[in-house]
Scaffold this active site. Sequence first.
Site, short mmCIF file in Angstrom:
data_model
loop_
_atom_site.label_atom_id
_atom_site.label_comp_id
_atom_site.label_asym_id
_atom_site.label_seq_id
_atom_site.Cartn_x
_atom_site.Cartn_y
_atom_site.Cartn_z
N ASP A 289 -7.85 3.39 1.82
CA ASP A 289 -6.94 3.72 2.91
C ASP A 289 -7.74 4.21 4.12
O ASP A 289 -8.46 5.21 4.02
CB ASP A 289 -5.97 4.82 2.44
CG ASP A 289 -4.82 5.04 3.40
OD1 ASP A 289 -4.89 4.54 4.54
OD2 ASP A 289 -3.85 5.71 3.01
N CYS B 272 -0.94 0.74 7.34
CA CYS B 272 -2.36 0.45 7.55
C CYS B 272 -2.80 -0.83 6.82
O CYS B 272 -2.89 -1.89 7.41
CB CYS B 272 -3.24 1.62 7.12
SG CYS B 272 -3.02 3.11 8.12
N ARG B 273 -3.01 -0.71 5.52
CA ARG B 273 -3.62 -1.81 4.78
C ARG B 273 -2.70 -3.00 4.57
O ARG B 273 -3.08 -4.15 4.85
CB ARG B 273 -4.13 -1.30 3.42
CG ARG B 273 -5.25 -0.30 3.55
CD ARG B 273 -5.54 0.43 2.25
NE ARG B 273 -4.44 1.33 1.89
CZ ARG B 273 -4.39 2.02 0.76
NH1 ARG B 273 -5.37 1.90 -0.13
NH2 ARG B 273 -3.38 2.83 0.50
N SER B 274 -1.49 -2.77 4.05
CA SER B 274 -0.64 -3.92 3.72
C SER B 274 -0.17 -4.72 4.93
O SER B 274 -0.12 -5.95 4.86
CB SER B 274 0.52 -3.53 2.80
OG SER B 274 1.29 -2.49 3.35
N ASN C 8 2.59 1.40 4.06
CA ASN C 8 2.93 0.16 4.75
C ASN C 8 2.72 0.26 6.27
O ASN C 8 3.44 -0.36 7.04
CB ASN C 8 4.37 -0.28 4.42
CG ASN C 8 4.70 -1.71 4.82
OD1 ASN C 8 5.84 -2.01 5.16
ND2 ASN C 8 3.74 -2.60 4.79
N CYS D 26 0.86 -1.18 0.00
CA CYS D 26 0.00 0.00 0.00
C CYS D 26 0.90 1.23 0.00
O CYS D 26 2.11 1.11 -0.17
CB CYS D 26 -0.98 -0.01 1.18
SG CYS D 26 -0.22 0.15 2.80
#
Length: 158
Positions: free
Chosen positions: A130, A18-20, A16, A13
């Site tokens: 995000d 939050c999402r990934s 690196n 993301c």
Amino acid sequence: MATPGGRSVLFVCLGNICRSPIAEAVFQKMAKDTGVVDKWVIDSGATSDWNTGSSPDARGLACLRKHGIETDHRARQVTKDDFMTFDHILCMDESNLRDLNKKASTVKNSKAKIELLGSYDPEKQLIIQDPYYGSDKDFETVYEQCVRCCKAFLEQHS
């Protein structure tokens, strides 16, 4: 980098944090729970260098903990080597996809298949938004999307 006869996946993301890292932790747990973790190299990274060395967002960690998942990941930027060592690079949105394809085009021996993680979602939610500027509920949505997508991805590639 891949384990012998194994596979590798890098979740990506923007930052690196939050999402990934959520996707990485979810996939790691699924691989462990299904007994295939030894066959996989699993990591996550960022298209930007903004958060290098940082822990994941506290709200993301809290969300994972609520589901019994821990991670000690530290943010890192995607490198040229990643395109040569990872089989799959799965990203969260169109902007990540553009950045990754651009970077991959500068790598001679790129072997990674670059896709949106959301392309595996049985509910067809292609983009994983995000949650950084959002609420705990947005992190929960990311978690649920990652669970659906990672499950489908693992089923297709095990």
